[in-house]
Design a protein around this motif. Sequence first.
Motif, PDB file in Angstrom:
ATOM      1  N   THR A  16       0.826  -1.206   0.000  1.00 28.40           N
ATOM      2  CA  THR A  16       0.000   0.000   0.000  1.00 28.40           C
ATOM      3  C   THR A  16       0.858   1.253   0.000  1.00 28.40           C
ATOM      4  O   THR A  16       0.535   2.235  -0.691  1.00 28.40           O
ATOM      5  N   VAL A  20       0.558   4.137  -2.789  1.00 32.77           N
ATOM      6  CA  VAL A  20       0.329   5.551  -2.459  1.00 32.77           C
ATOM      7  C   VAL A  20       1.422   6.428  -3.074  1.00 32.77           C
ATOM      8  O   VAL A  20       1.135   7.468  -3.673  1.00 32.77           O
ATOM      9  N   TYR A  24       0.706   9.100  -5.971  1.00 29.00           N
ATOM     10  CA  TYR A  24       1.035  10.507  -5.750  1.00 29.00           C
ATOM     11  C   TYR A  24       1.924  11.045  -6.873  1.00 29.00           C
ATOM     12  O   TYR A  24       1.716  12.152  -7.370  1.00 29.00           O
ATOM     13  N   LEU A  30      -2.124  14.256  -2.994  1.00 27.27           N
ATOM     14  CA  LEU A  30      -1.959  13.337  -1.876  1.00 27.27           C
ATOM     15  C   LEU A  30      -3.287  12.703  -1.466  1.00 27.27           C
ATOM     16  O   LEU A  30      -3.349  11.505  -1.200  1.00 27.27           O
ATOM     17  N   VAL A  34      -3.913   8.697  -1.375  1.00 25.69           N
ATOM     18  CA  VAL A  34      -4.303   7.982  -0.158  1.00 25.69           C
ATOM     19  C   VAL A  34      -5.618   7.230  -0.379  1.00 25.69           C
ATOM     20  O   VAL A  34      -5.786   6.102   0.092  1.00 25.69           O
ATOM     21  N   SER A  35      -6.546   7.823  -1.112  1.00 28.57           N
ATOM     22  CA  SER A  35      -7.814   7.142  -1.428  1.00 28.57           C
ATOM     23  C   SER A  35      -7.569   5.881  -2.252  1.00 28.57           C
ATOM     24  O   SER A  35      -8.144   4.827  -1.972  1.00 28.57           O
ATOM     25  N   GLY A  37      -4.803   4.184  -2.368  1.00 27.75           N
ATOM     26  CA  GLY A  37      -4.121   3.250  -1.468  1.00 27.75           C
ATOM     27  C   GLY A  37      -5.077   2.573  -0.504  1.00 27.75           C
ATOM     28  O   GLY A  37      -4.926   1.389  -0.201  1.00 27.75           O
ATOM     29  N   GLY A  38      -6.083   3.292  -0.033  1.00 22.17           N
ATOM     30  CA  GLY A  38      -7.064   2.718   0.896  1.00 22.17           C
ATOM     31  C   GLY A  38      -7.905   1.633   0.253  1.00 22.17           C
ATOM     32  O   GLY A  38      -8.126   0.568   0.847  1.00 22.17           O
TER      33      GLY A  38
END
Length: 62
Positions: A16, A20, A24, A30, A34-35, A37-38
Amino acid sequence: MKRSVAKTISWRIVGTLDTVIISYLITGTLALAVSIGGVELVTKMLLYFFHERTWNNIKWGK
């Protein structure tokens, strides 16, 4: 079973973070990175867990 869960979690942390960072670098945002990656964290953790459990039941190579 516990080992499979621990391996799943530790590998997903590494994977993850990689996702991310790449997200990015591509998007420059960012929050979006992050979204992404989540979502990736949850889906790939489940996929890896079931993949690992399936391979534990295969006798080949043991």
